[in-house]
Motif scaffolding. Structure first.
Motif, mmCIF file in Angstrom:
data_model
loop_
_atom_site.group_PDB
_atom_site.id
_atom_site.type_symbol
_atom_site.label_atom_id
_atom_site.label_comp_id
_atom_site.label_asym_id
_atom_site.label_seq_id
_atom_site.Cartn_x
_atom_site.Cartn_y
_atom_site.Cartn_z
ATOM 1 N N ALA A 1 0.826 -1.214 0.000
ATOM 2 C CA ALA A 1 0.000 0.000 0.000
ATOM 3 C C ALA A 1 0.856 1.257 0.000
ATOM 4 O O ALA A 1 0.394 2.324 -0.421
ATOM 5 C CB ALA A 1 -0.932 0.002 1.209
ATOM 6 N N GLN A 2 2.106 1.150 0.452
ATOM 7 C CA GLN A 2 2.981 2.319 0.536
ATOM 8 C C GLN A 2 3.835 2.533 -0.710
ATOM 9 O O GLN A 2 4.709 3.388 -0.718
ATOM 10 C CB GLN A 2 3.878 2.211 1.768
ATOM 11 N N ALA A 3 3.544 1.801 -1.771
ATOM 12 C CA ALA A 3 4.280 2.012 -3.026
ATOM 13 C C ALA A 3 4.073 3.452 -3.477
ATOM 14 O O ALA A 3 2.992 4.011 -3.336
ATOM 15 C CB ALA A 3 3.794 1.048 -4.094
ATOM 16 N N SER A 4 5.100 4.043 -4.004
ATOM 17 C CA SER A 4 5.066 5.444 -4.406
ATOM 18 C C SER A 4 4.105 5.688 -5.567
ATOM 19 O O SER A 4 4.139 4.965 -6.562
ATOM 20 C CB SER A 4 6.473 5.882 -4.816
ATOM 21 N N PRO A 5 3.266 6.741 -5.462
ATOM 22 C CA PRO A 5 2.385 7.078 -6.583
ATOM 23 C C PRO A 5 3.153 7.609 -7.794
ATOM 24 O O PRO A 5 2.600 7.696 -8.882
ATOM 25 C CB PRO A 5 1.445 8.135 -6.004
ATOM 26 N N GLY B 1 -1.673 3.063 -10.845
ATOM 27 C CA GLY B 1 -2.967 2.435 -10.614
ATOM 28 C C GLY B 1 -2.816 0.943 -10.458
ATOM 29 O O GLY B 1 -1.922 0.347 -11.058
ATOM 30 N N VAL B 2 -3.685 0.356 -9.627
ATOM 31 C CA VAL B 2 -3.661 -1.086 -9.408
ATOM 32 C C VAL B 2 -5.075 -1.636 -9.522
ATOM 33 O O VAL B 2 -5.990 -1.173 -8.835
ATOM 34 C CB VAL B 2 -3.081 -1.458 -8.023
ATOM 35 N N ALA B 3 -5.235 -2.616 -10.405
ATOM 36 C CA ALA B 3 -6.477 -3.374 -10.519
ATOM 37 C C ALA B 3 -6.191 -4.771 -9.999
ATOM 38 O O ALA B 3 -5.185 -5.369 -10.370
ATOM 39 C CB ALA B 3 -6.944 -3.427 -11.967
ATOM 40 N N SER C 1 -1.836 5.250 -1.863
ATOM 41 C CA SER C 1 -1.842 6.627 -2.378
ATOM 42 C C SER C 1 -2.027 6.666 -3.887
ATOM 43 O O SER C 1 -1.844 7.696 -4.501
ATOM 44 C CB SER C 1 -0.539 7.323 -1.976
ATOM 45 N N TYR C 2 -2.391 5.552 -4.487
ATOM 46 C CA TYR C 2 -2.642 5.459 -5.926
ATOM 47 C C TYR C 2 -4.035 4.864 -6.107
ATOM 48 O O TYR C 2 -4.568 4.196 -5.217
ATOM 49 C CB TYR C 2 -1.578 4.589 -6.605
#
Length: 142
Positions: free
Chosen positions: A81-85, A90-92, A114-115
């Motif tokens: 969840a903390q991956a840089s925007p 975007g993640v599906a 944050s994305y």
């Protein structure tokens, strides 16, 4: 240990694989069936995504097939969840059963990435959503 080719169209990791066909903007992550992802796996996934994005000078629009995942630790969910925007645009997630739906909801809701994120049961709908994100980002020049 053999050095990884991060420009390759297919990259195997402990928890499964990444596929990024030439000319496509979507990176597909396939999680192995009945796999329990821990923080080490999440760190490996992020490191691979960073290196793949750098090798192609591109952003990541990620499609994660978690239909058959067994579970993920709290640390893994938090790390992902903390991956840089600036890296992940975007993640599906593809879901199919109550466990994958629960894990997807944890990643999408509880950890507040944050994305943009969204869960799908249909792969083509997931790809269409990622394409719409890419189009919006290109219009904004993000």
């Amino acid at each position: 240990m053999q050095e990884r080719n991060y420009f390759a169209e297919q990259l195997r990791i402990k928890s499964g694989s990444f596929s990024w066909p030439a000319g496509d903007f979507i990176v597909e992550q396939q999680i192995l069936p009945a796999y329990y992802m821990d923080n080490e796996d999440a760190e490996e996934s992020l490191q691979c995504m960073r290196a793949m994005a750098a090798a192609r000078s591109a952003n990541i629009y990620l499609l994660i097939d978690m239909k058959n995942i067994k579970g993920a630790s709290a640390g893994a969910r938090k790390t992902l969840a903390q991956a840089s925007p600036t890296l992940v645009k975007g993640v599906a997630t593809l879901i199919a059963n109550p466990i994958s739906r629960l894990l997807s909801n944890f990643i999408l809701g509880l950890n507040k990435p944050s994305y943009p994120t969204r869960a799908f049961s249909d792969k083509e709908q997931a790809k269409a959503w990622l394409k719409s994100l890419k189009d919006k980002n290109e219009a904004k020049k993000i």
